[in-house]
Design a protein around this motif. Structure first.
Motif, PDB file in Angstrom:
ATOM      1  N   ARG A 200       0.848  -1.207  -0.015  1.00 24.95           N
ATOM      2  CA  ARG A 200       0.090  -0.064  -0.058  1.00 24.95           C
ATOM      3  C   ARG A 200       0.890   1.434  -0.100  1.00 24.95           C
ATOM      4  O   ARG A 200       2.036   1.078   0.232  1.00 24.95           O
ATOM      5  N   GLU A 201       0.177   2.469  -0.321  1.00 23.62           N
ATOM      6  CA  GLU A 201       0.857   3.497  -0.204  1.00 23.62           C
ATOM      7  C   GLU A 201       1.428   4.052   1.110  1.00 23.62           C
ATOM      8  O   GLU A 201       2.446   4.870   1.343  1.00 23.62           O
ATOM      9  N   THR A 202       0.687   3.283   2.067  1.00 22.07           N
ATOM     10  CA  THR A 202       1.316   3.918   3.504  1.00 22.07           C
ATOM     11  C   THR A 202       2.616   2.836   3.761  1.00 22.07           C
ATOM     12  O   THR A 202       3.281   3.029   5.057  1.00 22.07           O
ATOM     13  N   ASP A 203       3.021   1.901   2.973  1.00 20.45           N
ATOM     14  CA  ASP A 203       4.275   1.150   3.572  1.00 20.45           C
ATOM     15  C   ASP A 203       5.422   1.992   3.349  1.00 20.45           C
ATOM     16  O   ASP A 203       5.521   2.632   2.729  1.00 20.45           O
ATOM     17  N   ARG A 204       6.491   1.465   4.371  1.00 20.02           N
ATOM     18  CA  ARG A 204       7.677   1.914   4.476  1.00 20.02           C
ATOM     19  C   ARG A 204       8.694   0.769   4.411  1.00 20.02           C
ATOM     20  O   ARG A 204       8.634   0.145   5.068  1.00 20.02           O
ATOM     21  N   ALA A 228       4.665   3.596  -2.395  1.00 14.25           N
ATOM     22  CA  ALA A 228       5.034   3.667  -0.744  1.00 14.25           C
ATOM     23  C   ALA A 228       6.519   4.456  -0.672  1.00 14.25           C
ATOM     24  O   ALA A 228       6.646   4.886  -1.827  1.00 14.25           O
TER      25      ALA A 228
END
Length: 525
Positions: A200-204, A228
Motif C-alpha cells: 500500500r501507499e502507507t508502506d515503508r 510507498a
C-alpha cells in the motif's frame, strides 16, 4: 508497461508523496520523475541510443536510483556496479557490458581513475551525478547541467521485451557473466508480489541489498509500484546488527527484505527484543536457505509479523516461488520449503532425461515461466547450456539446485549440484576464485571448496594450495594479493598449504577429502 512508467504514473497520482529516503535526503515522486527526465536528456545528448548500456559506478543512494530511472527513460539498459569490488574485476564487467556512458559520484572518482588505468573504458562517456565533480571526473555532464535542462519526458519506443538491466554474477571461468533482465520480466513479478503482499501507499519498505543484487530490484520498483516510501539502508551498516535493528525501529518500516545472512547476524547478536518493530508487517528473505533455528528466533519475538521465504536465481528474475510460514516451527529440524510457484511460473523436479520424478525423490530443479531471462549478455553458448528448449514445457532454466516435491506438494531444496555456492547471499562460482588464485603466479595449483558454517555468512570458502617450486608464500600475502582482483565476499577465510594436493583414484584433486580436512579445522578452532 515499462519500469519507468511506474514512476511516471505515481508522479501523476501523488506528486508530493515521498518516494525515497537515503543519506539524510528525500525525494518525492515528482522530483524523481523530473530528475529522471532531465538525466535522460543528458544521456541522449551524450550519444546514448536505444539499447546502449549505462554503467552505474555509484553506491546505493537516491542519485543512483535517479541514474537507473534516467537510463531507462533514455531507452538504455542500466548496469549496476559493485563499487566495493576491486577495479580489476570491475574492468572485466565494463569490457563485457561495453557501456556508452558511465555514471559516477564523488566517492567513486578514485575507482573511475583506476578503471581508466585498466584501459577498459574505451570511448565510454562519463557523467557525474554529484555537484562540482564534473571536472574531476572528466565528465561530459554534471549535476548542474542536469538542473539546467527540461524536466519534460522524452518519447520512448522501448518494447516491454527489451532489456531493462544487466546483472553480472560470478562466472566459473574467471569472467563474470551478465544476466539480461527485461522490463516484462520485472513487471510480471511486481504485479504478482504487489497483490500477494497487499502493498500500500502507507508502506515503508527497506532496501538492504546493494544495487547490483537482484533483490534490490523488487525493493525499488515494487515500492514505486505501490506508491510507498523506499528506505535505503546505508551500506556501512549492512553488517552491523545493532544498527540494522535500530534502522528498522526508527524508520518504522513495514517491510524488511534481505538475504538470510543479515537475519542470522542479527539473531547471533540477539538484537531483536520480544514484540520489537511494532510497525513491521512482513519479513521476507531470499538468496539462500535460512536456518530454522534463526527463523524460530525471529518468529518467537515478532508474532505480529508474517514471514515469507522467496526462491529464485537471478536468471528467473527476483523470485519464482514463495512460502509463507504459517506458524513458528516446533524444532530446529523442521524443514522450510521454497513452496509453490509465483503466478506465471512453474517449478519442475526432473531426472537426467527431463522426466518428472516421483514425489519424495530427488532431481534437478528447472524453472519455466514469465521471469526467465533472455539469456547471458553476448554469450550464446552459456545461454544454450542453461536455458533449454523442451517440447513439453517450452523454454526452461536449469537452476543447478537439487530438489524434491514433498507429500504436501511443496518443493524442498536439497542443495547445489555443481561448484556454485551461496555465501552472504552472493552466488559464487568456486571456479572463478580458483582462476584468480592461479593467476597470482606464486601458486602452482589450488582447490577451493566450501564448508557449511554455523556463522552468519553461510558457506565458508576454503582454499588449499601448492606453491610454485622453491617458493614459500604466507596465507596473508595470498589473501592480500587476491583482494586486488576479487571482492571481499569471494575471499577464502581458511587456507592450507599442501604439496602436493591430495588426488582421488581418477587422478583428480580429492575435494571431498579437502572439505573433510577444513571441516576438522573448523571444529578444532
Amino acid at each position: 508497461m515499462l519500469l519507468q512508467h511506474i514512476v511516471r504514473d505515481r508522479a501523476q497520482r501523488q506528486p508530493e508523496a515521498t518516494a525515497c529516503v537515503g543519506g539524510g535526503k528525500t525525494v518525492t515522486y515528482q522530483g524523481l520523475e523530473e530528475s529522471g527526465n532531465r538525466l535522460a536528456r543528458l544521456l541522449k545528448a551524450a550519444g546514448c541510443e536505444r539499447g546502449d548500456r549505462v554503467a552505474l559506478l555509484t553506491p546505493k543512494s537516491i542519485r543512483a536510483v535517479i541514474g537507473m530511472l534516467g537510463a531507462l527513460k533514455a531507452e538504455c539498459v542500466y548496469v549496476p556496479m559493485d563499487t566495493a569490488s576491486p577495479a580489476a574485476r570491475l574492468a572485466k564487467i565494463i569490457r563485457a557490458a561495453d557501456p556508452k556512458c558511465v555514471l559516477v559520484v564523488d566517492s567513486t572518482l578514485n575507482l573511475l581513475n583506476e578503471l581508466r588505468v585498466e584501459g577498459c573504458l574505451n570511448d565510454a562517456r562519463v557523467g557525474s551525478l554529484d555537484e562540482g565533480a564534473r571536472e574531476a571526473a572528466g565528465a561530459v555532464f554534471g549535476w548542474d547541467d542536469l538542473l539546467a535542462v527540461s524536466p519534460r519526458p522524452l518519447d520512448c519506443g522501448t518494447s516491454p521485451d527489451a532489456a531493462a538491466h544487466i546483472l553480472f554474477t560470478s562466472g566459473s571461468t574467471g569472467t563474470p557473466k551478465g544476466v539480461v533482465i527485461t522490463h516484462a520480466n520485472v513487471i510480471a513479478f511486481l504485479q504478482w508480489a504487489s497483490g500477494y503482499f497487499a502493498s500500500r501507499e502507507t508502506d515503508r519498505i527497506s532496501c538492504h541489498p546493494p544495487l547490483h543484487f537482484d533483490l534490490s530490484t523488487f525493493d525499488i520498483w515494487g515500492t514505486f509500484l505501490s506508491g510507498a516510501q523506499l528506505y535505503l539502508v546505508p551500506p556501512e551498516i549492512s553488517l552491523l546488527p545493532h544498527r540494522l535493528a535500530e534502522f528498522i525501529r526508527t524508520n518504522e518500516l513495514t517491510q524488511w527484505f534481505s538475504v538470510p545472512s543479515a537475519l542470522r547476524y542479527m539473531a547471533q547478536f540477539d538484537v531483536v527484543r520480544p514484540g520489537d518493530f511494532p510497525c513491521l508487517q512482513r519479513l521476507l528473505w531470499c538468496g539462500e536457505a535460512l536456518p530454522t533455528r534463526t527463523l524460530m528466533y525471529w518468529m518467537s519475538r515478532l508474532p505480529h509479523v508474517t514471514f515469507t521465504n522467496l526462491y529464485g536465481p537471478t536468471e528467473t528474475t527476483i523470485a519464482s516461488s514463495f512460502y509463507t510460514v504459517p506458524r513458528c516451527p516446533e524444532n530446529e529440524r523442521s524443514e522450510i520449503p521454497i513452496g509453490r510457484p509465483c503466478d506465471g511460473e512453474d517449478l519442475m523436479v526432473l531426472d537426467e532425461s527431463l522426466q518428472p520424478v516421483e514425489a519424495g525423490n530427488s532431481g534437478d530443479l528447472y524453472i519455466h515461466g514469465v521471469g526467465l531471462s533472455p539469456g547471458y549478455w553476448r554469450d550464446l553458448e552459456k545461454t544454450r547450456d542453461a536455458f533449454l528448449e523442451d517440447t513439453r514445457f517450452g523454454r526452461i532454466y536449469k537452476t543447478g539446485d537439487l530438489a524434491t516435491v514433498g507429500e504436501d506438494g511443496l518443493v524442498y531444496l536439497l542443495g547445489r549440484k555443481d561448484s556454485q555456492i551461496k555465501s552472504r547471499g552472493y552466488r559464487i562460482e568456486l571456479g572463478e576464485i580458483e582462476t584468480a588464485i592461479n593467476s597470482l603466479g606464486a601458486v602452482r595449483e589450488c582447490a577451493v571448496v566450501a564448508v557449511d558454517s554455523d556463522g552468519f555468512e553461510g558457506a565458508m570458502i576454503c582454499c588449499a594450495y601448492a606453491p610454485q617450486p622453491g617458493m614459500e608464500i604466507a596465507h596473508s600475502d595470498l589473501r592480500q594479493s587476491l583482494s586486488r582482483i576479487l571482492p571481499a565476499y569471494m575471499l577464502p577465510s581458511r587456507w592450507i598449504a599442501l604439496d602436493p594436493l591430495p588426488l582421488n583414484a581418477n587422478g583428480k584433486i580429492d575435494r571431498p577429502h579437502l572439505r573433510s580436512r577444513f571441516l576438522a579445522m573448523k571444529t578444532a578452532a
